[in-house]
Scaffold this motif. Sequence first.
Motif, PDB file in Angstrom:
ATOM      1  N   VAL A   1       0.867  -1.181   0.000  1.00 16.93           N
ATOM      2  CA  VAL A   1       0.000   0.000   0.000  1.00 16.93           C
ATOM      3  C   VAL A   1       0.904   1.231   0.000  1.00 16.93           C
ATOM      4  CG1 VAL A   1      -1.844   1.241   1.204  1.00 16.93           C
ATOM      5  CG2 VAL A   1      -1.735  -1.270   1.316  1.00 16.93           C
ATOM      6  N   GLY A   2       0.895   1.970  -1.105  1.00 16.27           N
ATOM      7  CA  GLY A   2       1.723   3.174  -1.215  1.00 16.27           C
ATOM      8  C   GLY A   2       2.813   3.003  -2.252  1.00 16.27           C
ATOM      9  N   ALA A   3       2.753   3.833  -3.307  1.00 10.57           N
ATOM     10  CA  ALA A   3       3.792   3.791  -4.359  1.00 10.57           C
ATOM     11  C   ALA A   3       4.664   5.028  -4.295  1.00 10.57           C
ATOM     12  CB  ALA A   3       3.144   3.634  -5.732  1.00 10.57           C
ATOM     13  N   GLY A   4       5.054   5.411  -3.070  1.00 12.12           N
ATOM     14  CA  GLY A   4       6.130   6.374  -2.898  1.00 12.12           C
ATOM     15  C   GLY A   4       7.447   5.617  -3.075  1.00 12.12           C
ATOM     16  N   LEU A   5       8.551   6.271  -2.746  1.00 14.44           N
ATOM     17  CA  LEU A   5       9.847   5.626  -3.002  1.00 14.44           C
ATOM     18  C   LEU A   5      10.031   4.341  -2.206  1.00 14.44           C
ATOM     19  CD1 LEU A   5      12.463   5.771  -4.565  1.00 14.44           C
ATOM     20  CD2 LEU A   5      13.438   7.110  -2.686  1.00 14.44           C
ATOM     21  N   SER A   6       9.580   4.324  -0.958  1.00 17.16           N
ATOM     22  CA  SER A   6       9.811   3.114  -0.146  1.00 17.16           C
ATOM     23  C   SER A   6       8.996   1.940  -0.680  1.00 17.16           C
ATOM     24  CB  SER A   6       9.493   3.377   1.329  1.00 17.16           C
ATOM     25  OG  SER A   6       8.128   3.680   1.506  1.00 17.16           O
ATOM     26  N   GLY A   7       7.723   2.184  -1.036  1.00 18.01           N
ATOM     27  CA  GLY A   7       6.895   1.106  -1.577  1.00 18.01           C
ATOM     28  C   GLY A   7       7.450   0.585  -2.891  1.00 18.01           C
TER      29      GLY A   7
ATOM     30  N   PHE B   1      -0.447  -0.585  -4.646  1.00 12.58           N
ATOM     31  CA  PHE B   1      -1.653   0.250  -4.714  1.00 12.58           C
ATOM     32  C   PHE B   1      -1.295   1.665  -4.268  1.00 12.58           C
ATOM     33  CE2 PHE B   1      -2.805  -4.069  -3.662  1.00 12.58           C
ATOM     34  CZ  PHE B   1      -3.879  -4.345  -4.511  1.00 12.58           C
ATOM     35  N   ASP B   2      -1.808   2.669  -4.986  1.00 15.58           N
ATOM     36  CA  ASP B   2      -1.666   4.042  -4.479  1.00 15.58           C
ATOM     37  C   ASP B   2      -2.948   4.808  -4.735  1.00 15.58           C
ATOM     38  OD1 ASP B   2       1.067   5.781  -3.604  1.00 15.58           O
ATOM     39  OD2 ASP B   2      -0.759   6.932  -4.072  1.00 15.58           O
ATOM     40  N   LYS B   3      -3.268   5.659  -3.776  1.00 15.24           N
ATOM     41  CA  LYS B   3      -4.517   6.423  -3.901  1.00 15.24           C
ATOM     42  C   LYS B   3      -4.382   7.581  -4.888  1.00 15.24           C
ATOM     43  CE  LYS B   3      -3.470   9.288   0.098  1.00 15.24           C
ATOM     44  NZ  LYS B   3      -3.921   9.802   1.371  1.00 15.24           N
ATOM     45  N   ALA B   4      -3.144   7.980  -5.182  1.00 15.35           N
ATOM     46  CA  ALA B   4      -2.938   9.159  -6.041  1.00 15.35           C
ATOM     47  C   ALA B   4      -3.036   8.784  -7.528  1.00 15.35           C
ATOM     48  CB  ALA B   4      -1.578   9.773  -5.744  1.00 15.35           C
TER      49      ALA B   4
ATOM     50  N   GLY C   1       4.788   8.303  -6.507  1.00  9.40           N
ATOM     51  CA  GLY C   1       5.730   9.343  -6.066  1.00  9.40           C
ATOM     52  C   GLY C   1       5.553   9.805  -4.640  1.00  9.40           C
ATOM     53  N   GLY C   2       4.294   9.889  -4.156  1.00 11.79           N
ATOM     54  CA  GLY C   2       4.089  10.347  -2.781  1.00 11.79           C
ATOM     55  C   GLY C   2       4.753  11.692  -2.548  1.00 11.79           C
ATOM     56  N   ARG C   3       5.612  11.747  -1.555  1.00 19.19           N
ATOM     57  CA  ARG C   3       6.277  13.008  -1.199  1.00 19.19           C
ATOM     58  C   ARG C   3       7.431  13.357  -2.132  1.00 19.19           C
ATOM     59  NH1 ARG C   3       7.432  11.667   4.681  1.00 19.19           N
ATOM     60  NH2 ARG C   3       6.590   9.619   4.114  1.00 19.19           N
ATOM     61  N   MET C   4       7.630  12.545  -3.178  1.00 20.24           N
ATOM     62  CA  MET C   4       8.574  12.941  -4.234  1.00 20.24           C
ATOM     63  C   MET C   4       7.811  13.382  -5.488  1.00 20.24           C
ATOM     64  SD  MET C   4      11.520  10.106  -3.762  1.00 20.24           S
ATOM     65  CE  MET C   4      12.626  10.775  -4.995  1.00 20.24           C
TER      66      MET C   4
ATOM     67  N   GLN D   1      13.197  18.236  -2.401  1.00 23.97           N
ATOM     68  CA  GLN D   1      13.819  19.180  -3.334  1.00 23.97           C
ATOM     69  C   GLN D   1      15.103  18.631  -3.932  1.00 23.97           C
ATOM     70  OE1 GLN D   1      12.388  22.275  -4.095  1.00 23.97           O
ATOM     71  NE2 GLN D   1      10.714  21.181  -3.085  1.00 23.97           N
ATOM     72  N   ALA D   2      15.816  17.863  -3.152  1.00 19.47           N
ATOM     73  CA  ALA D   2      17.101  17.302  -3.568  1.00 19.47           C
ATOM     74  C   ALA D   2      17.442  16.246  -2.529  1.00 19.47           C
ATOM     75  CB  ALA D   2      18.176  18.380  -3.586  1.00 19.47           C
ATOM     76  N   PHE D   3      18.415  15.385  -2.810  1.00 18.24           N
ATOM     77  CA  PHE D   3      18.759  14.390  -1.786  1.00 18.24           C
ATOM     78  C   PHE D   3      20.244  14.103  -1.792  1.00 18.24           C
ATOM     79  CE2 PHE D   3      19.173  10.854  -4.738  1.00 18.24           C
ATOM     80  CZ  PHE D   3      18.316  11.202  -5.774  1.00 18.24           C
TER      81      PHE D   3
ATOM     82  N   THR E   1      -7.595   3.781  -3.271  1.00 21.36           N
ATOM     83  CA  THR E   1      -7.372   4.020  -1.833  1.00 21.36           C
ATOM     84  C   THR E   1      -7.751   2.763  -1.067  1.00 21.36           C
ATOM     85  OG1 THR E   1      -7.930   6.341  -2.140  1.00 21.36           O
ATOM     86  CG2 THR E   1      -7.966   5.510   0.123  1.00 21.36           C
ATOM     87  N   ILE E   2      -6.781   2.173  -0.426  1.00 20.18           N
ATOM     88  CA  ILE E   2      -7.079   0.993   0.390  1.00 20.18           C
ATOM     89  C   ILE E   2      -7.677   1.480   1.704  1.00 20.18           C
ATOM     90  CG2 ILE E   2      -6.097  -1.035   1.541  1.00 20.18           C
ATOM     91  CD1 ILE E   2      -6.170  -1.147  -1.608  1.00 20.18           C
ATOM     92  N   THR E   3      -8.842   0.962   2.025  1.00 22.59           N
ATOM     93  CA  THR E   3      -9.543   1.442   3.234  1.00 22.59           C
ATOM     94  C   THR E   3      -9.585   0.399   4.346  1.00 22.59           C
ATOM     95  OG1 THR E   3     -11.616   0.750   2.222  1.00 22.59           O
ATOM     96  CG2 THR E   3     -11.012   3.075   1.991  1.00 22.59           C
TER      97      THR E   3
ATOM     98  N   GLY F   1       8.997   2.798   5.177  1.00 24.75           N
ATOM     99  CA  GLY F   1       8.865   4.224   4.867  1.00 24.75           C
ATOM    100  C   GLY F   1       9.937   5.007   5.597  1.00 24.75           C
ATOM    101  N   ASP F   2      10.106   6.254   5.192  1.00 25.23           N
ATOM    102  CA  ASP F   2      11.188   7.052   5.771  1.00 25.23           C
ATOM    103  C   ASP F   2      11.080   7.180   7.286  1.00 25.23           C
ATOM    104  OD1 ASP F   2       8.961   8.719   5.699  1.00 25.23           O
ATOM    105  OD2 ASP F   2      10.086  10.509   5.139  1.00 25.23           O
ATOM    106  N   SER F   3       9.855   7.196   7.819  1.00 26.10           N
ATOM    107  CA  SER F   3       9.678   7.429   9.269  1.00 26.10           C
ATOM    108  C   SER F   3      10.343   6.370  10.125  1.00 26.10           C
ATOM    109  CB  SER F   3       8.199   7.428   9.623  1.00 26.10           C
ATOM    110  OG  SER F   3       7.581   8.523   9.029  1.00 26.10           O
TER     111      SER F   3
ATOM    112  N   SER G   1      14.336  10.653   7.754  1.00 20.12           N
ATOM    113  CA  SER G   1      13.258  11.485   7.213  1.00 20.12           C
ATOM    114  C   SER G   1      13.619  11.952   5.813  1.00 20.12           C
ATOM    115  CB  SER G   1      13.022  12.692   8.126  1.00 20.12           C
ATOM    116  OG  SER G   1      14.225  13.432   8.244  1.00 20.12           O
ATOM    117  N   ARG G   2      14.453  11.147   5.146  1.00 22.69           N
ATOM    118  CA  ARG G   2      14.994  11.591   3.868  1.00 22.69           C
ATOM    119  C   ARG G   2      14.701  10.573   2.772  1.00 22.69           C
ATOM    120  NH1 ARG G   2      20.259  11.498   3.715  1.00 22.69           N
ATOM    121  NH2 ARG G   2      20.333   9.881   5.293  1.00 22.69           N
ATOM    122  N   VAL G   3      14.918  11.011   1.549  1.00 19.28           N
ATOM    123  CA  VAL G   3      14.736  10.152   0.377  1.00 19.28           C
ATOM    124  C   VAL G   3      15.550   8.859   0.542  1.00 19.28           C
ATOM    125  CG1 VAL G   3      15.343  10.017  -2.089  1.00 19.28           C
ATOM    126  CG2 VAL G   3      14.156  12.048  -1.191  1.00 19.28           C
ATOM    127  N   GLU G   4      16.783   8.994   0.942  1.00 18.91           N
ATOM    128  CA  GLU G   4      17.647   7.814   1.094  1.00 18.91           C
ATOM    129  C   GLU G   4      17.063   6.841   2.128  1.00 18.91           C
ATOM    130  OE1 GLU G   4      21.593   8.475   2.789  1.00 18.91           O
ATOM    131  OE2 GLU G   4      22.352   6.914   1.458  1.00 18.91           O
TER     132      GLU G   4
END
Length: 353
Positions: free
Chosen positions: A20-26, A43-46, A50-53, A68-70, A145-147, A326-328, A332-335
């Motif tokens: 669930v989530g196709a940001g960088l970590s997913g 799956f991504d709701k957007a 990309g999420g926060r990227m 903005q950069a990494f 959106t997975i609910t 995920g980053d958390s 808290s960074r892209v890497e």
Amino acid sequence: MAATANESYPSPFALRVAIVGAGLSGLACAHRLAQQGTQVRLFDKARGPGGRMSSKQRPAATLDLGAQAFTVRDERFARQVDEWRHAGCVDIWPTHRYQASASGWQTHDDGQIRYCGAPRMSAITRYLADGLSAFADATLLLETTITALERQPKGWQLRDAHDNRYGLFDYVVISAPPPQAKALLADWEPMLSDACEERPQRSCWAAWAIFDESLPRLPVGDQWQSLHLEHPALRLVSRNHTKPGRKHQPESLSLLAQLDWSDAHIDATPASAAQQLWEAFVTTLPSDTSLPSPIDVGAHRWRYAQPASPGRQSFLYSESGLALCGDSFRGSRVEDAWLSGNELGAALLGRSV
Ligand SMILES: Cc1cc2nc3c(=O)[nH]c(=O)nc-3n(C[C@H](O)[C@H](O)[C@H](O)COP(=O)(O)OP(=O)(O)OC[C@H]3O[C@@H](n4cnc5c(N)ncnc54)[C@H](O)[C@@H]3O)c2cc1C
């Protein structure tokens, strides 16, 4: 709860994994699993990955409103970034960094190389999403959106906002920010739910301003690409059109708010947040600077922009087959996002990380 592989699970070829989530970590997790022949459903709701990227497409310009950069510290991530550079979706940026303080503008060089997606930050996650088609059994479903998660005798089933059902899966990886992840797993896995609770998120307003002419020469000349500020509202201004692959774009700024200011203004309207951040930028310039009016101004609110205090475990999973990345969970960074997803994928495969 373990951060180690569970060898009693099926072989990688038989594993069925939902992410669930196709940001960088997913996406990183999906690639790691798909490379070994695992069945992966992302799956991504957007509307796009990309999420926060993500980058925002406006009529006159494309702006990065999240990352903005990494930077790159880890060798594994360095190899991945080399591949992205080779593929043309990443390049070095910026080379001209400044800091604005009460004593004026100074160069702000910490010696670190910074990279950026080309021609937009989301080119990286788009490249990864497109790359999934090379694998026989990996798919990405957008605007989904997975609910809810439901545990069945032979695996997990996912439900979306339209009551469609997906599955069964041996594992469900949730790469959404912890408050969103908690909403999905609270009924099933109290320990993972608590781990989400322990990672509260800060918000961040990100505004943009686009011009049909160049900004006048500012205190340090025409070359500046990013500006760090000590202003109570504004923390960073990036010149999007100086990023790799965007030289045909008009002058366009991303203005990122301070986290304290964002939390205090969480209920502001986008128009009001954009106006206040633009005015904050103007106050950092010499009073005789004559600026053109932007032709397009707006703002996006990231309700879950970054963890208040990141964890140190990279990822978590339970014997029941639920997992968090995920980053958390590691920074808290892209890497951190890429490493978290990649390491979780490896752990689910029973490989060493
Ligand atoms: C304003 C801002 C500036 C930043 N600047 C930098 C920087 O300069 N350098 C840096 O290294 N990092 C920066 N970061 C951090 C960086 O963007 C993140 O670390 C990284 O993008 C996080 O990736 P992720 O995959 O962990 O999470 P996300 O990118 O948040 O991905 C989670 C995904 O889950 C999806 N989702 C959530 N809930 C559901 C659901 N129920 N169903 C389906 N899909 C769902 C979301 O749509 C999203 O795509 C910045 C972040 C922000 C917000």
